[in-house]
Design a protein around this motif. Structure first.
Motif, PDB file in Angstrom:
ATOM      1  N   LEU A 146       0.852  -1.189   0.000  1.00 46.60           N
ATOM      2  CA  LEU A 146       0.000   0.000   0.000  1.00 46.60           C
ATOM      3  C   LEU A 146       0.892   1.244   0.000  1.00 46.60           C
ATOM      4  O   LEU A 146       1.664   1.466   0.943  1.00 46.60           O
ATOM      5  N   PRO A 147       0.802   2.049  -1.056  1.00 48.40           N
ATOM      6  CA  PRO A 147       1.751   3.170  -1.191  1.00 48.40           C
ATOM      7  C   PRO A 147       1.628   4.209  -0.093  1.00 48.40           C
ATOM      8  O   PRO A 147       2.611   4.856   0.261  1.00 48.40           O
ATOM      9  N   ASP A 148       0.432   4.372   0.486  1.00 49.15           N
ATOM     10  CA  ASP A 148       0.290   5.404   1.523  1.00 49.15           C
ATOM     11  C   ASP A 148       0.834   4.930   2.869  1.00 49.15           C
ATOM     12  O   ASP A 148       1.014   5.719   3.784  1.00 49.15           O
ATOM     13  N   LYS A 149       1.110   3.637   2.997  1.00 54.56           N
ATOM     14  CA  LYS A 149       1.649   3.126   4.272  1.00 54.56           C
ATOM     15  C   LYS A 149       3.148   2.862   4.217  1.00 54.56           C
ATOM     16  O   LYS A 149       3.827   2.826   5.233  1.00 54.56           O
ATOM     17  N   CYS A 150       3.666   2.594   3.016  1.00 49.19           N
ATOM     18  CA  CYS A 150       5.090   2.237   2.893  1.00 49.19           C
ATOM     19  C   CYS A 150       5.979   3.442   3.227  1.00 49.19           C
ATOM     20  O   CYS A 150       5.783   4.535   2.699  1.00 49.19           O
ATOM     21  N   THR A 151       6.951   3.211   4.111  1.00 48.93           N
ATOM     22  CA  THR A 151       7.874   4.291   4.502  1.00 48.93           C
ATOM     23  C   THR A 151       9.221   4.170   3.780  1.00 48.93           C
ATOM     24  O   THR A 151      10.135   4.950   4.042  1.00 48.93           O
ATOM     25  N   GLY A 152       9.337   3.139   2.921  1.00 54.24           N
ATOM     26  CA  GLY A 152      10.583   2.970   2.182  1.00 54.24           C
ATOM     27  C   GLY A 152      11.747   2.496   3.029  1.00 54.24           C
ATOM     28  O   GLY A 152      12.903   2.776   2.718  1.00 54.24           O
ATOM     29  N   CYS A 153      11.429   1.764   4.103  1.00 55.42           N
ATOM     30  CA  CYS A 153      12.511   1.337   5.010  1.00 55.42           C
ATOM     31  C   CYS A 153      13.360   0.216   4.407  1.00 55.42           C
ATOM     32  O   CYS A 153      14.506   0.036   4.767  1.00 55.42           O
ATOM     33  N   GLY A 154      12.771  -0.575   3.505  1.00 56.37           N
ATOM     34  CA  GLY A 154      13.522  -1.649   2.847  1.00 56.37           C
ATOM     35  C   GLY A 154      13.525  -2.978   3.583  1.00 56.37           C
ATOM     36  O   GLY A 154      14.113  -3.949   3.092  1.00 56.37           O
ATOM     37  N   ASP A 155      12.855  -3.061   4.740  1.00 53.72           N
ATOM     38  CA  ASP A 155      12.908  -4.297   5.529  1.00 53.72           C
ATOM     39  C   ASP A 155      12.333  -5.502   4.787  1.00 53.72           C
ATOM     40  O   ASP A 155      12.678  -6.640   5.077  1.00 53.72           O
ATOM     41  N   CYS A 156      11.403  -5.263   3.864  1.00 52.20           N
ATOM     42  CA  CYS A 156      10.730  -6.383   3.204  1.00 52.20           C
ATOM     43  C   CYS A 156      11.593  -7.043   2.128  1.00 52.20           C
ATOM     44  O   CYS A 156      11.349  -8.194   1.765  1.00 52.20           O
ATOM     45  N   VAL A 157      12.584  -6.334   1.612  1.00 52.89           N
ATOM     46  CA  VAL A 157      13.306  -6.834   0.437  1.00 52.89           C
ATOM     47  C   VAL A 157      13.946  -8.196   0.709  1.00 52.89           C
ATOM     48  O   VAL A 157      13.804  -9.142  -0.073  1.00 52.89           O
ATOM     49  N   ASP A 158      14.612  -8.319   1.861  1.00 56.72           N
ATOM     50  CA  ASP A 158      15.286  -9.588   2.174  1.00 56.72           C
ATOM     51  C   ASP A 158      14.310 -10.702   2.525  1.00 56.72           C
ATOM     52  O   ASP A 158      14.680 -11.876   2.525  1.00 56.72           O
ATOM     53  N   ALA A 159      13.067 -10.357   2.839  1.00 56.01           N
ATOM     54  CA  ALA A 159      12.094 -11.394   3.217  1.00 56.01           C
ATOM     55  C   ALA A 159      11.630 -12.191   2.005  1.00 56.01           C
ATOM     56  O   ALA A 159      11.079 -13.275   2.136  1.00 56.01           O
ATOM     57  N   CYS A 160      11.857 -11.661   0.830  1.00 54.26           N
ATOM     58  CA  CYS A 160      11.362 -12.327  -0.388  1.00 54.26           C
ATOM     59  C   CYS A 160      12.471 -13.142  -1.031  1.00 54.26           C
ATOM     60  O   CYS A 160      13.429 -12.586  -1.578  1.00 54.26           O
ATOM     61  N   ASP A 161      12.314 -14.452  -0.994  1.00 61.42           N
ATOM     62  CA  ASP A 161      13.321 -15.337  -1.596  1.00 61.42           C
ATOM     63  C   ASP A 161      13.274 -15.294  -3.121  1.00 61.42           C
ATOM     64  O   ASP A 161      14.128 -15.882  -3.778  1.00 61.42           O
ATOM     65  N   THR A 176      13.111 -12.502  -4.955  1.00 62.88           N
ATOM     66  CA  THR A 176      13.523 -11.144  -5.376  1.00 62.88           C
ATOM     67  C   THR A 176      12.407 -10.422  -6.122  1.00 62.88           C
ATOM     68  O   THR A 176      12.631  -9.771  -7.139  1.00 62.88           O
ATOM     69  N   ALA A 177      11.193 -10.585  -5.598  1.00 63.79           N
ATOM     70  CA  ALA A 177      10.041  -9.965  -6.273  1.00 63.79           C
ATOM     71  C   ALA A 177       9.759  -8.556  -5.754  1.00 63.79           C
ATOM     72  O   ALA A 177       8.879  -7.885  -6.282  1.00 63.79           O
ATOM     73  N   ILE A 178      10.486  -8.138  -4.713  1.00 68.74           N
ATOM     74  CA  ILE A 178      10.215  -6.801  -4.167  1.00 68.74           C
ATOM     75  C   ILE A 178      11.299  -5.841  -4.626  1.00 68.74           C
ATOM     76  O   ILE A 178      12.499  -6.078  -4.433  1.00 68.74           O
ATOM     77  N   GLU A 179      10.842  -4.779  -5.237  1.00 75.82           N
ATOM     78  CA  GLU A 179      11.763  -3.785  -5.790  1.00 75.82           C
ATOM     79  C   GLU A 179      11.651  -2.508  -4.964  1.00 75.82           C
ATOM     80  O   GLU A 179      10.557  -2.140  -4.515  1.00 75.82           O
ATOM     81  N   GLY A 180      12.775  -1.834  -4.766  1.00 73.65           N
ATOM     82  CA  GLY A 180      12.695  -0.567  -4.035  1.00 73.65           C
ATOM     83  C   GLY A 180      14.061  -0.107  -3.608  1.00 73.65           C
ATOM     84  O   GLY A 180      15.049  -0.835  -3.737  1.00 73.65           O
ATOM     85  N   LYS A 181      14.119   1.117  -3.151  1.00 73.89           N
ATOM     86  CA  LYS A 181      15.333   1.609  -2.502  1.00 73.89           C
ATOM     87  C   LYS A 181      14.911   2.535  -1.373  1.00 73.89           C
ATOM     88  O   LYS A 181      13.735   2.930  -1.293  1.00 73.89           O
ATOM     89  N   LYS A 182      15.847   2.841  -0.503  1.00 77.21           N
ATOM     90  CA  LYS A 182      15.539   3.601   0.722  1.00 77.21           C
ATOM     91  C   LYS A 182      14.739   4.862   0.395  1.00 77.21           C
ATOM     92  O   LYS A 182      15.075   5.598  -0.536  1.00 77.21           O
ATOM     93  N   LYS A 183      13.697   5.062   1.206  1.00 73.98           N
ATOM     94  CA  LYS A 183      12.834   6.252   1.111  1.00 73.98           C
ATOM     95  C   LYS A 183      11.995   6.293  -0.169  1.00 73.98           C
ATOM     96  O   LYS A 183      11.414   7.317  -0.507  1.00 73.98           O
ATOM     97  N   PHE A 184      11.965   5.164  -0.924  1.00 68.66           N
ATOM     98  CA  PHE A 184      11.079   5.071  -2.085  1.00 68.66           C
ATOM     99  C   PHE A 184       9.996   4.036  -1.778  1.00 68.66           C
ATOM    100  O   PHE A 184      10.250   3.062  -1.053  1.00 68.66           O
ATOM    101  N   ILE A 185       8.799   4.262  -2.309  1.00 67.84           N
ATOM    102  CA  ILE A 185       7.704   3.293  -2.111  1.00 67.84           C
ATOM    103  C   ILE A 185       8.104   1.988  -2.797  1.00 67.84           C
ATOM    104  O   ILE A 185       8.459   1.989  -3.990  1.00 67.84           O
ATOM    105  N   HIS A 186       8.068   0.890  -2.050  1.00 67.39           N
ATOM    106  CA  HIS A 186       8.476  -0.394  -2.604  1.00 67.39           C
ATOM    107  C   HIS A 186       7.333  -1.014  -3.415  1.00 67.39           C
ATOM    108  O   HIS A 186       6.162  -0.710  -3.183  1.00 67.39           O
TER     109      HIS A 186
END
Ligand code: SF4
Ligand code: SF4
Ligand code: SF4
Length: 369
Positions: free
Chosen positions: A299-314, A316-326
């Motif tokens: 949800l774009p209005d909730k994402c803070t761009g922290c990046g914590d989710c990226v490593d949770a996906c085996d 590599t389906a999550i794209e993003g960088k710090k402070k950007f909506i993933h």
């Protein structure tokens, strides 16, 4: 030889928070226990070993390093004090030495009970995603600590423990053993294959990699388990797990490798129906896996761009960088749901149906969508 006493606060596994709790809430008693033990040993120096990133709790003589289930082993401590990876040495006549001093180890849990008038177990109880410490006298039945009414399963002792059914909690009592260090409750909605796969990933990450059976065994088990919730498991995978887990138990070098297979074996035994359904019928009795229609979105209005989710996906389906909506790449997403719990903002949701909310099509700065 002079003696050095190390209080290791880095042994807790991901299911246990008792060391940090004791340093935060019972520091005077812990210090008294350490002083008492140092006196018994004749230790001339005390070091507190804390996990990296932890605060110092106002302690003096602090060292930081990697948290690991082998960090109650003096040799592993010495390795970390020297800047190496933690690796244990299990040998009766072995003396761990650091800067000319013989190293002995105590944990905050043991130190507390050396000084306190009543032996107390500090049990980490995790339920519905949140954890708390319940302090109870030794001997208290675990069903009096947490009855887990209506739950599907309970994991006792985290990575080195075993799964039981809630009704069996009364068979266990609080003490200084690993089984009563933590009680993790899984509700009726949990898929035990997903739960076990997640546990095996953590088990693999916590192997110190010293010996081949545990190093390769954790990786092999994790790989097999990762395939199950996404329908990629092969005939014979469950038999293979049942074959290799006992071999690792027998052949692994230290107590970590000798105990973690119990979690896998107990899951396979207690939840055989769920494992069979996933491997033979590619179906999930809990309705968690193989939800082809389910879409995971951020949800774009909730994402803070922290990046914590990226490593949770085996995958590599999550794209993003710090402070950007993933964003989740729907072509790569395998609908495993592993990312949901990695987001503290609750920005990742399973969209069951209906019109999807508007989502960014390209990486967009937080607050600009
Ligand atoms: S059993 Fe695992 S944790 Fe223990 S020494 Fe071997 S690799 Fe390390
Ligand atoms: S979805 Fe959640 S975990 Fe991922 S970057 Fe956004 S806020 Fe962080
Ligand atoms: S559900 Fe989440 S963790 Fe699983 S594949 Fe999709 S994006 Fe990755």
């Amino acid at each position: 030889m002079e003696k050095l006493l190390v209080c290791s606060c880095a042994v807790n596994d991901p299911y246990t928070i008792s060391s940090a709790y004791l340093l935060e809430n019972e520091l005077d008693t812990v210090k008294a226990g350490i002083k008492k033990y140092a006196g018994m040993l004749g230790a001339s120096e005390i070091i507190y070993f804390l996990p990296e990133g932890s605060k110092d709790f106002g302690l003096e003589n602090v060292a930081y390093g990697q948290a690991s289930p082998v960090m109650d082993n003096p040799y592993a401590i010495v390795q970390q004090l020297k800047g190496n990876l933690p690796r244990p040495m299990i040998q009766d006549d072995y003396v761990a030495e650091y800067e000319g001093k013989e190293v002995a180890v105590i944990t905050p849990e043991v130190a507390y009970n050396l000084a306190a008038s009543q032996k107390t177990a500090f049990i980490t109880v995790t339920k519905g995603g949140s954890s708390e410490i319940k302090a109870v006298p030794f001997g208290t039945k675990l069903n009096e600590v947490e009855d887990a009414a209506g739950a599907k399963a309970v994991l006792l002792g985290g990575l080195r423990g075993k799964f039981i059914l809630p009704a069996s909690l009364a068979d266990y009592a609080a003490g200084d053993d690993i089984l009563s260090s933590s009680i993790t409750v899984f509700g009726p909605e949990a898929c035990m294959v997903v739960v076990t796969a997640d546990l095996m990933t953590k088990t693999w990450m916590n192997s110190c990699n010293k010996c081949v059976l545990c190093r390769d065994g954790t990786f092999q088990v994790k790989t097999i388990m990762d395939d199950m919730p996404v329908g990629k498991s092969k005939a014979g995978d469950i038999d293979l797990l049942k074959d290799i887990a006992p071999l690792i138990k027998i052949g692994a070098y230290c107590p970590y490798g000798q105990n973690w297979p119990n979690t896998l074996l107990s899951a396979l035994e207690l939840f055989a129906g769920e494992f069979d359904a996933h491997t033979k019928k590619k179906s999930c009795p809990a309705g968690v896996c193989f939800q082809a229609g389910a879409t995971y979105i951020i949800l774009p209005d909730k994402c803070t761009g922290c990046g914590d989710c990226v490593d949770a996906c085996d995958y590599t389906a999550i794209e993003g960088k710090k402070k950007f909506i993933h964003m989740i790449d729907q072509d790569m997403c395998e609908h495993c749901g592993e990312c949901v719990s990695s987001c503290e903002e609750e920005a990742i949701v399973k969209w069951e149906g209906g019109k999807l909310p508007k989502l960014p099509k390209k990486l967009t700065k937080v607050g600009k969508f």
